[in-house]
Design a protein around this motif. Structure first.
Motif, PDB file in Angstrom:
ATOM      1  N   MET A  17      70.681  85.694  26.903  1.00  0.00           N
ATOM      2  CA  MET A  17      71.088  86.680  25.904  1.00  0.00           C
ATOM      3  C   MET A  17      71.746  86.002  24.719  1.00  0.00           C
ATOM      4  SD  MET A  17      72.288  90.000  28.162  1.00  0.00           S
ATOM      5  CE  MET A  17      73.858  89.311  28.529  1.00  0.00           C
ATOM      6  N   MET A  18      72.517  84.952  24.955  1.00  0.00           N
ATOM      7  CA  MET A  18      73.169  84.232  23.857  1.00  0.00           C
ATOM      8  C   MET A  18      72.134  83.545  22.984  1.00  0.00           C
ATOM      9  SD  MET A  18      76.463  82.695  25.902  1.00  0.00           S
ATOM     10  CE  MET A  18      76.711  81.384  24.739  1.00  0.00           C
ATOM     11  N   VAL A  19      71.141  82.907  23.597  1.00  0.00           N
ATOM     12  CA  VAL A  19      70.096  82.229  22.833  1.00  0.00           C
ATOM     13  C   VAL A  19      69.307  83.236  22.023  1.00  0.00           C
ATOM     14  CG1 VAL A  19      67.947  80.928  23.030  1.00  0.00           C
ATOM     15  CG2 VAL A  19      69.948  80.229  24.339  1.00  0.00           C
ATOM     16  N   ALA A  20      68.972  84.367  22.631  1.00  0.00           N
ATOM     17  CA  ALA A  20      68.226  85.400  21.908  1.00  0.00           C
ATOM     18  C   ALA A  20      69.024  85.901  20.713  1.00  0.00           C
ATOM     19  CB  ALA A  20      67.876  86.556  22.840  1.00  0.00           C
ATOM     20  N   GLY A  21      70.337  86.025  20.873  1.00  0.00           N
ATOM     21  CA  GLY A  21      71.176  86.485  19.777  1.00  0.00           C
ATOM     22  C   GLY A  21      71.235  85.483  18.644  1.00  0.00           C
ATOM     23  N   VAL A  22      71.248  84.204  18.965  1.00  0.00           N
ATOM     24  CA  VAL A  22      71.308  83.156  17.950  1.00  0.00           C
ATOM     25  C   VAL A  22      70.009  83.101  17.162  1.00  0.00           C
ATOM     26  CG1 VAL A  22      71.393  80.651  17.648  1.00  0.00           C
ATOM     27  CG2 VAL A  22      73.026  81.772  19.142  1.00  0.00           C
ATOM     28  N   GLU A  23      68.887  83.307  17.829  1.00  0.00           N
ATOM     29  CA  GLU A  23      67.603  83.191  17.158  1.00  0.00           C
ATOM     30  C   GLU A  23      67.309  84.364  16.239  1.00  0.00           C
ATOM     31  OE1 GLU A  23      64.716  82.634  20.212  1.00  0.00           O
ATOM     32  OE2 GLU A  23      65.319  80.572  20.567  1.00  0.00           O
ATOM     33  N   GLY A  24      68.038  85.463  16.359  1.00  0.00           N
ATOM     34  CA  GLY A  24      67.782  86.622  15.530  1.00  0.00           C
ATOM     35  C   GLY A  24      66.657  87.459  16.113  1.00  0.00           C
ATOM     36  N   SER A  25      66.311  88.496  15.393  1.00  0.00           N
ATOM     37  CA  SER A  25      65.311  89.423  15.914  1.00  0.00           C
ATOM     38  C   SER A  25      63.922  89.171  15.346  1.00  0.00           C
ATOM     39  CB  SER A  25      65.756  90.856  15.613  1.00  0.00           C
ATOM     40  OG  SER A  25      65.816  91.056  14.213  1.00  0.00           O
ATOM     41  N   ILE A  26      63.733  88.088  14.649  1.00  0.00           N
ATOM     42  CA  ILE A  26      62.437  87.753  14.064  1.00  0.00           C
ATOM     43  C   ILE A  26      61.556  87.093  15.121  1.00  0.00           C
ATOM     44  CG2 ILE A  26      61.265  86.350  12.313  1.00  0.00           C
ATOM     45  CD1 ILE A  26      62.837  88.563  11.031  1.00  0.00           C
ATOM     46  N   SER A  27      60.368  87.623  15.323  1.00  0.00           N
ATOM     47  CA  SER A  27      59.400  87.018  16.233  1.00  0.00           C
ATOM     48  C   SER A  27      58.447  86.163  15.409  1.00  0.00           C
ATOM     49  CB  SER A  27      58.629  88.117  16.965  1.00  0.00           C
ATOM     50  OG  SER A  27      57.395  87.632  17.437  1.00  0.00           O
ATOM     51  N   CYS A  28      58.353  84.892  15.756  1.00  0.00           N
ATOM     52  CA  CYS A  28      57.480  83.997  14.994  1.00  0.00           C
ATOM     53  C   CYS A  28      56.020  84.440  15.105  1.00  0.00           C
ATOM     54  CB  CYS A  28      57.666  82.561  15.474  1.00  0.00           C
ATOM     55  SG  CYS A  28      57.066  81.354  14.294  1.00  0.00           S
ATOM     56  N   GLY A  29      55.639  84.939  16.265  1.00  0.00           N
ATOM     57  CA  GLY A  29      54.269  85.419  16.443  1.00  0.00           C
ATOM     58  C   GLY A  29      53.950  86.579  15.516  1.00  0.00           C
ATOM     59  N   LYS A  30      54.878  87.538  15.426  1.00  0.00           N
ATOM     60  CA  LYS A  30      54.671  88.681  14.534  1.00  0.00           C
ATOM     61  C   LYS A  30      54.678  88.240  13.080  1.00  0.00           C
ATOM     62  CE  LYS A  30      56.503  92.311  17.484  1.00  0.00           C
ATOM     63  NZ  LYS A  30      57.550  93.314  17.667  1.00  0.00           N
ATOM     64  N   LEU A  31      55.545  87.298  12.770  1.00  0.00           N
ATOM     65  CA  LEU A  31      55.619  86.781  11.408  1.00  0.00           C
ATOM     66  C   LEU A  31      54.303  86.108  11.023  1.00  0.00           C
ATOM     67  CD1 LEU A  31      57.477  86.271   8.942  1.00  0.00           C
ATOM     68  CD2 LEU A  31      58.098  84.136  10.016  1.00  0.00           C
ATOM     69  N   ALA A  32      53.791  85.269  11.918  1.00  0.00           N
ATOM     70  CA  ALA A  32      52.520  84.581  11.655  1.00  0.00           C
ATOM     71  C   ALA A  32      51.384  85.580  11.491  1.00  0.00           C
ATOM     72  CB  ALA A  32      52.212  83.608  12.787  1.00  0.00           C
ATOM     73  N   SER A  33      51.374  86.583  12.336  1.00  0.00           N
ATOM     74  CA  SER A  33      50.327  87.604  12.258  1.00  0.00           C
ATOM     75  C   SER A  33      50.403  88.377  10.941  1.00  0.00           C
ATOM     76  CB  SER A  33      50.469  88.555  13.455  1.00  0.00           C
ATOM     77  OG  SER A  33      49.545  89.598  13.368  1.00  0.00           O
ATOM     78  N   GLY A  34      51.633  88.731  10.545  1.00  0.00           N
ATOM     79  CA  GLY A  34      51.813  89.486   9.310  1.00  0.00           C
ATOM     80  C   GLY A  34      51.454  88.697   8.063  1.00  0.00           C
ATOM     81  N   LEU A  35      51.596  87.380   8.138  1.00  0.00           N
ATOM     82  CA  LEU A  35      51.303  86.537   6.974  1.00  0.00           C
ATOM     83  C   LEU A  35      49.905  85.921   7.010  1.00  0.00           C
ATOM     84  CD1 LEU A  35      54.746  84.767   6.530  1.00  0.00           C
ATOM     85  CD2 LEU A  35      53.849  86.740   5.296  1.00  0.00           C
ATOM     86  N   SER A  36      49.143  86.196   8.056  1.00  0.00           N
ATOM     87  CA  SER A  36      47.805  85.613   8.161  1.00  0.00           C
ATOM     88  C   SER A  36      46.892  85.977   6.988  1.00  0.00           C
ATOM     89  CB  SER A  36      47.148  85.966   9.500  1.00  0.00           C
ATOM     90  OG  SER A  36      46.940  87.359   9.609  1.00  0.00           O
ATOM     91  N   PRO A  37      47.045  87.165   6.357  1.00  0.00           N
ATOM     92  CA  PRO A  37      46.219  87.435   5.176  1.00  0.00           C
ATOM     93  C   PRO A  37      46.484  86.491   4.006  1.00  0.00           C
ATOM     94  CG  PRO A  37      47.134  89.482   6.035  1.00  0.00           C
ATOM     95  CD  PRO A  37      47.808  88.347   6.759  1.00  0.00           C
ATOM     96  N   CYS A  38      47.559  85.708   4.078  1.00  0.00           N
ATOM     97  CA  CYS A  38      47.926  84.791   2.992  1.00  0.00           C
ATOM     98  C   CYS A  38      47.203  83.445   3.094  1.00  0.00           C
ATOM     99  CB  CYS A  38      49.427  84.529   3.003  1.00  0.00           C
ATOM    100  SG  CYS A  38      50.461  85.998   2.858  1.00  0.00           S
ATOM    101  N   LEU A  39      46.632  83.141   4.255  1.00  0.00           N
ATOM    102  CA  LEU A  39      46.107  81.784   4.480  1.00  0.00           C
ATOM    103  C   LEU A  39      45.053  81.362   3.468  1.00  0.00           C
ATOM    104  CD1 LEU A  39      46.010  81.482   8.357  1.00  0.00           C
ATOM    105  CD2 LEU A  39      47.510  80.307   6.741  1.00  0.00           C
TER     106      LEU A  39
END
Length: 116
Positions: A17-39
């Motif tokens: 839970m501490m590690v999850a809190g430090v990393e924030g709520s951003i999912s790298c997978g979702k971020l990559a998926s959302g930005l894939s139209p930019c490639l």
């Protein structure tokens, strides 16, 4: 499970839970998926696809805290290293082209620990 086993499991859960809190709520997978139209734009230039700007705007609205922005920065930094042929100049100018202000430069050299 004995008493010490329960304590060990509880400690592992607290650490997770501490590690999850430090990393924030951003999912790298979702971020990559959302930005894939930019490639394609980031490799070839041209017009910025509307889906790309939607991803940039979603990134901006999802990164509400310092931990979120640092997690997003780290994710973008790692993603930029995993794709070959990206034009880093286009990447750094992308938020502005989409009318969005991001408080750090899209670059593999950005120090994400200094993002606030």
């Amino acid at each position: 499970m004995g008493g010490s086993g329960v304590v060990k499991v509880a400690c592992v859960l607290v650490i997770c839970m501490m590690v999850a809190g430090v990393e924030g709520s951003i999912s790298c997978g979702k971020l990559a998926s959302g930005l894939s139209p930019c490639l394609d734009y980031l490799k070839k230039g041209g017009a910025v696809p509307p889906g790309c700007c939607s991803g940039i705007k979603a990134l901006r609205s999802a990164a509400k805290t310092t931990a979120d922005r640092q997690a997003a920065c780290t994710c973008l930094k790692n993603l930029s290293k995993s794709y070959t042929g990206l034009n880093l100049g286009l990447a750094s100018g992308l938020p502005g082209k989409c009318g969005v202000s991001i408080p750090y430069k899209f670059s593999p050299t950005t120090d994400c620990t200094k993002v606030t």
